[in-house]
Design an enzyme around this catalytic site. Structure first.
Site, PDB file in Angstrom:
ATOM      1  CE  LYS A 206     -23.856  23.009  23.376  1.00 42.44           C
ATOM      2  NZ  LYS A 206     -23.480  22.218  24.549  1.00 42.44           N
ATOM      3  NE  ARG A 241     -19.405  26.363  28.103  1.00 44.36           N
ATOM      4  CZ  ARG A 241     -19.378  26.576  26.785  1.00 44.36           C
ATOM      5  NH1 ARG A 241     -20.493  26.508  26.078  1.00 44.36           N
ATOM      6  NH2 ARG A 241     -18.247  26.853  26.178  1.00 44.36           N
TER       7      ARG A 241
HETATM    8  N1  HH2 Z   1     -20.783  23.086  25.374  1.00 44.01           N
HETATM    9  C1  HH2 Z   1     -19.784  23.514  24.588  1.00 44.01           C
HETATM   10  C2  HH2 Z   1     -18.494  23.688  25.106  1.00 44.01           C
HETATM   11  N2  HH2 Z   1     -18.232  23.469  26.401  1.00 44.01           N
HETATM   12  N3  HH2 Z   1     -18.983  22.848  28.559  1.00 44.01           N
HETATM   13  C3  HH2 Z   1     -19.956  22.428  29.370  1.00 44.01           C
HETATM   14  N4  HH2 Z   1     -19.708  22.226  30.678  1.00 44.01           N
HETATM   15  N5  HH2 Z   1     -21.232  22.206  28.907  1.00 44.01           N
HETATM   16  C4  HH2 Z   1     -21.559  22.398  27.597  1.00 44.01           C
HETATM   17  O1  HH2 Z   1     -22.723  22.152  27.225  1.00 44.01           O
HETATM   18  C5  HH2 Z   1     -20.532  22.848  26.704  1.00 44.01           C
HETATM   19  C6  HH2 Z   1     -19.237  23.054  27.226  1.00 44.01           C
HETATM   20  C7  HH2 Z   1     -20.054  23.802  23.141  1.00 44.01           C
HETATM   21  O2  HH2 Z   1     -20.420  25.133  22.951  1.00 44.01           O
HETATM   22  P1  HH2 Z   1     -19.449  26.317  22.441  1.00 44.01           P
HETATM   23  O3  HH2 Z   1     -18.338  26.537  23.410  1.00 44.01           O
HETATM   24  O4  HH2 Z   1     -20.255  27.510  22.159  1.00 44.01           O
HETATM   25  O5  HH2 Z   1     -18.898  25.820  21.057  1.00 44.01           O
HETATM   26  P2  HH2 Z   1     -17.514  25.172  20.611  1.00 44.01           P
HETATM   27  O6  HH2 Z   1     -17.354  23.891  21.352  1.00 44.01           O
HETATM   28  O7  HH2 Z   1     -17.704  24.992  19.126  1.00 44.01           O
HETATM   29  O8  HH2 Z   1     -16.410  26.136  20.961  1.00 44.01           O
END
Ligand code: HH2
Length: 262
Positions: A206, A241
């Site tokens: 992040k 995660r």
């Molecule tokens: N962060 C993201 C997405 N889903 N779910 C949980 N439980 N906790 C988190 O911190 C979290 C999440 C964001 O990360 P990412 O999936 O890599 O990116 P994007 O939302 O752009 O797909």
């Protein structure tokens, strides 16, 4: 928990795993590196992201879910969605966990689906929605506010019939939070363990990690990711995660041995 984003626009890996062949190969890699769960997501929740229609989200994730089931990975699937239809498709493929970044607020019908299919659910804190959440977020005491929110959402889930043992809680690092809020949550993470449910932390790659390390891009944030995971483990987190499962898994093995038995 390894991240498998089947999206064109996720902040660190958007577009990389859109083809189901590539997605399944990546899921196998994550499991090979030690992931117990693969979190499949068809809607980016990065700051500024637009919502995705149900039909489009299904179009992105269903072929991947079907292929994961064929590969015997069904029970490893966690589905990152707010939509009952998407969660149902994942349950059909064998998924065991629904990861809802709105903590069952976007569509209350999701709670019924979780009960009906005997799934677990991760309830995450988010201030506002992805489009606006980084517009000047303010808290008096971020940890108390997040803890109060998670307490209320846990009670809601249980009132809907979800067994308490099926609920995980997540402070939502980066979701409507400034750097100082993310850091305060990580610093006082043990306060969230007092709620008696497993704490999930999703700090992987992040933006605040890049800023703290002198301006690193998403692919250069693994050292920061490892630092947050190791410290989060020490402060009681039990689900991490992450995008880079292998290196984090090794770091957590060392961190867990150093912390010792609890
Ligand atoms: N962060 C993201 C997405 N889903 N779910 C949980 N439980 N906790 C988190 O911190 C979290 C999440 C964001 O990360 P990412 O999936 O890599 O990116 P994007 O939302 O752009 O797909």
């Amino acid at each position: 928990m390894g991240v498998l984003n089947v999206t064109p626009d996720s902040f660190s890996d958007g577009g990389r795993w859109l083809a189901s062949d590539a997605a399944v190969a990546h899921a196998r890699q994550l499991v090979g590196e030690g992931a117990e769960l693969v979190d499949v997501g068809g809607e980016s929740t990065r700051p500024g992201a637009d919502p995705v229609a149900e039909a489009e989200e299904l179009r992105r994730v269903v072929p991947v879910l079907e292929r994961l089931a064929d590969a015997g990975l069904g029970p490893r699937i966690s589905i990152d969605t707010t939509k009952p239809a998407v969660a149902a498709a994942a349950a059909d493929a064998g998924a065991t966990l629904v990861n809802d970044v709105t903590a069952l607020r976007a569509d209350p019908a999701l709670a019924g689906l979780v009960v009906e299919r005997g799934l677990s659910v991760c309830l995450m804190h988010m201030r506002g929605d992805p489009r606006t959440m980084q517009d000047d977020p303010r808290y008096d005491d971020v940890v108390s506010e997040v803890k109060g929110f998670l307490t209320e959402r846990l009670a809601f889930a249980v009132a809907q019939g979800i067994p308490e043992e099926h609920v995980l809680l997540d402070p939502g690092i980066g979701f409507g939070k400034r750097d100082e809020h993310n850091l305060e949550l990580l610093r006082r993470l043990h306060e969230l363990s007092e709620l008696g449910r497993p704490v999930v932390v999703g700090a992987s790659r992040k933006a605040f990690l890049g800023r703290l390390a002198g301006g690193r891009g998403p692919e250069e944030r693994l050292p920061g990711t490892i630092a947050t995971c190791a410290l989060a483990l020490e402060r009681g987190a039990s689900v991490f995660r992450v995008h880079d499962v292998g290196p984090v898994r090794d770091a957590l093995a060392v961190a867990a041995a150093t912390v010792g038995p609890r």
